[in-house]
Design a protein around this motif. Structure first.
Motif, PDB file in Angstrom:
ATOM      1  N   LEU A  77       0.836  -1.198   0.000  1.00 58.19           N
ATOM      2  CA  LEU A  77       0.000   0.000   0.000  1.00 58.19           C
ATOM      3  C   LEU A  77       0.872   1.250   0.000  1.00 58.19           C
ATOM      4  O   LEU A  77       1.920   1.288   0.654  1.00 58.19           O
ATOM      5  N   ASN A  93      -4.193   5.665  -4.184  1.00 60.46           N
ATOM      6  CA  ASN A  93      -3.414   4.463  -3.877  1.00 60.46           C
ATOM      7  C   ASN A  93      -3.410   3.552  -5.101  1.00 60.46           C
ATOM      8  O   ASN A  93      -4.465   3.264  -5.676  1.00 60.46           O
ATOM      9  N   LYS A  96      -5.335   4.499  -8.274  1.00 58.36           N
ATOM     10  CA  LYS A  96      -6.755   4.802  -8.134  1.00 58.36           C
ATOM     11  C   LYS A  96      -6.934   5.985  -7.190  1.00 58.36           C
ATOM     12  O   LYS A  96      -6.155   6.172  -6.256  1.00 58.36           O
ATOM     13  N   HIS A 155     -15.376   2.842   6.163  1.00 55.34           N
ATOM     14  CA  HIS A 155     -16.122   2.572   4.927  1.00 55.34           C
ATOM     15  C   HIS A 155     -16.783   3.860   4.444  1.00 55.34           C
ATOM     16  O   HIS A 155     -17.407   4.574   5.233  1.00 55.34           O
ATOM     17  N   LEU A 164     -14.739   3.296  -0.876  1.00 55.11           N
ATOM     18  CA  LEU A 164     -13.427   3.202  -0.230  1.00 55.11           C
ATOM     19  C   LEU A 164     -13.569   2.390   1.047  1.00 55.11           C
ATOM     20  O   LEU A 164     -14.447   2.659   1.870  1.00 55.11           O
ATOM     21  N   ASP A 165     -12.705   1.383   1.213  1.00 49.51           N
ATOM     22  CA  ASP A 165     -12.646   0.602   2.443  1.00 49.51           C
ATOM     23  C   ASP A 165     -11.205   0.593   2.947  1.00 49.51           C
ATOM     24  O   ASP A 165     -10.278   0.274   2.192  1.00 49.51           O
ATOM     25  N   ARG A 195      -5.120  -2.911   5.025  1.00 51.14           N
ATOM     26  CA  ARG A 195      -5.890  -3.130   3.799  1.00 51.14           C
ATOM     27  C   ARG A 195      -6.509  -1.819   3.334  1.00 51.14           C
ATOM     28  O   ARG A 195      -6.963  -1.011   4.147  1.00 51.14           O
ATOM     29  N   LEU A 196      -6.522  -1.612   2.026  1.00 56.55           N
ATOM     30  CA  LEU A 196      -7.118  -0.422   1.423  1.00 56.55           C
ATOM     31  C   LEU A 196      -7.663  -0.821   0.059  1.00 56.55           C
ATOM     32  O   LEU A 196      -6.944  -1.382  -0.760  1.00 56.55           O
ATOM     33  N   ASP A 197      -8.925  -0.522  -0.165  1.00 53.66           N
ATOM     34  CA  ASP A 197      -9.561  -0.936  -1.415  1.00 53.66           C
ATOM     35  C   ASP A 197     -10.412   0.207  -1.955  1.00 53.66           C
ATOM     36  O   ASP A 197     -11.287   0.723  -1.250  1.00 53.66           O
ATOM     37  N   ILE A 198     -10.136   0.609  -3.190  1.00 52.12           N
ATOM     38  CA  ILE A 198     -10.925   1.629  -3.877  1.00 52.12           C
ATOM     39  C   ILE A 198     -11.641   0.963  -5.042  1.00 52.12           C
ATOM     40  O   ILE A 198     -11.009   0.317  -5.875  1.00 52.12           O
ATOM     41  N   ARG A 199     -12.955   1.113  -5.085  1.00 54.45           N
ATOM     42  CA  ARG A 199     -13.753   0.526  -6.163  1.00 54.45           C
ATOM     43  C   ARG A 199     -14.718   1.577  -6.696  1.00 54.45           C
ATOM     44  O   ARG A 199     -15.248   2.366  -5.896  1.00 54.45           O
TER      45      ARG A 199
END
Length: 200
Positions: A77, A93, A96, A155, A164-165, A195-199
């Motif tokens: 990350l 990140n 994204k 969240h 974004l999470d 953890r980092l998640d962009i959708r």
């Protein structure tokens, strides 16, 4: 009588080995169990966020109270926070970008969820704690007797569907005299933003 003594000795050996494994392997066992579920202790809506520090080494402040670090991130990350060309607070990140919303002022990195946004912060802790009999505290003389993991799950889902999470993990110490201490104990050489998640 001899059989009883032998059985007792074997039982003591087994209990001692199990306790030693719990002491030295408790952290990893706790992490393993946490993959299947943790215990939720707090849930709250995000009313505001602000960012202090450099683009990649600052602190995300939620609701003016909770401070979550970005600089102790997992090796995969590389989060950074700043403003976009159209003056929105955004996090980037891995190529994204997630735009939170318009800046609250021209000289600050802060914003609040728009109508239709779903933004929340959940706090959980491990189902299993582990003993820490060898931890020493030379500052005030009291050492923690137990430790557990604390998790923060951030969240944010925009009305457009962009999501974004973020997931932080810290450690929390238990003291006999005062109970569980602050939930921001940082283990040396350990990532806290895991953890980092962009959708999308």
């Amino acid at each position: 009588m001899r059989k009883v003594l032998i059985t007792f000795a074997i039982l003591n050996t087994f209990i001692g080995a199990a306790y030693a494994s719990w002491i030295y392997g408790g952290r990893q066992l706790s992490l393993f169990i946490d993959q299947f579920g943790t215990i939720k202790i707090a849930f709250g809506k995000v009313n505001s966020i602000a960012y202090q520090g450099g683009g990649t080494a600052g602190v995300l402040i939620v609701n003016d109270v909770i401070k979550l670090r970005l600089n102790e991130a997992a090796p995969n990350l590389s989060p950074s926070i700043g403003s976009t060309k159209d003056n929105q607070l955004a996090l980037a990140n891995g190529g994204k970008v997630f735009a939170f919303g318009p800046l609250a002022c021209s000289h600050c990195l802060a914003t609040a969820p728009h109508a239709g946004d779903d933004a929340s912060l959940i706090r959980c802790h491990s189902a299993l704690s582990w003993p820490t009999p060898f931890d020493l505290n030379v500052m005030n003389g009291e050492s923690p007797s137990w430790r557990r993991h604390i998790y923060y799950q951030f969240h944010w889902k925009k009305s457009s569907g962009a999501t974004l999470d973020m997931f932080w993990r810290y450690e929390q110490d238990f003291y006999t005299s005062t109970g569980w201490g602050p939930a921001f104990v940082i283990r040396q050489a350990s990532a806290n933003l895991v953890r980092l998640d962009i959708r999308p």
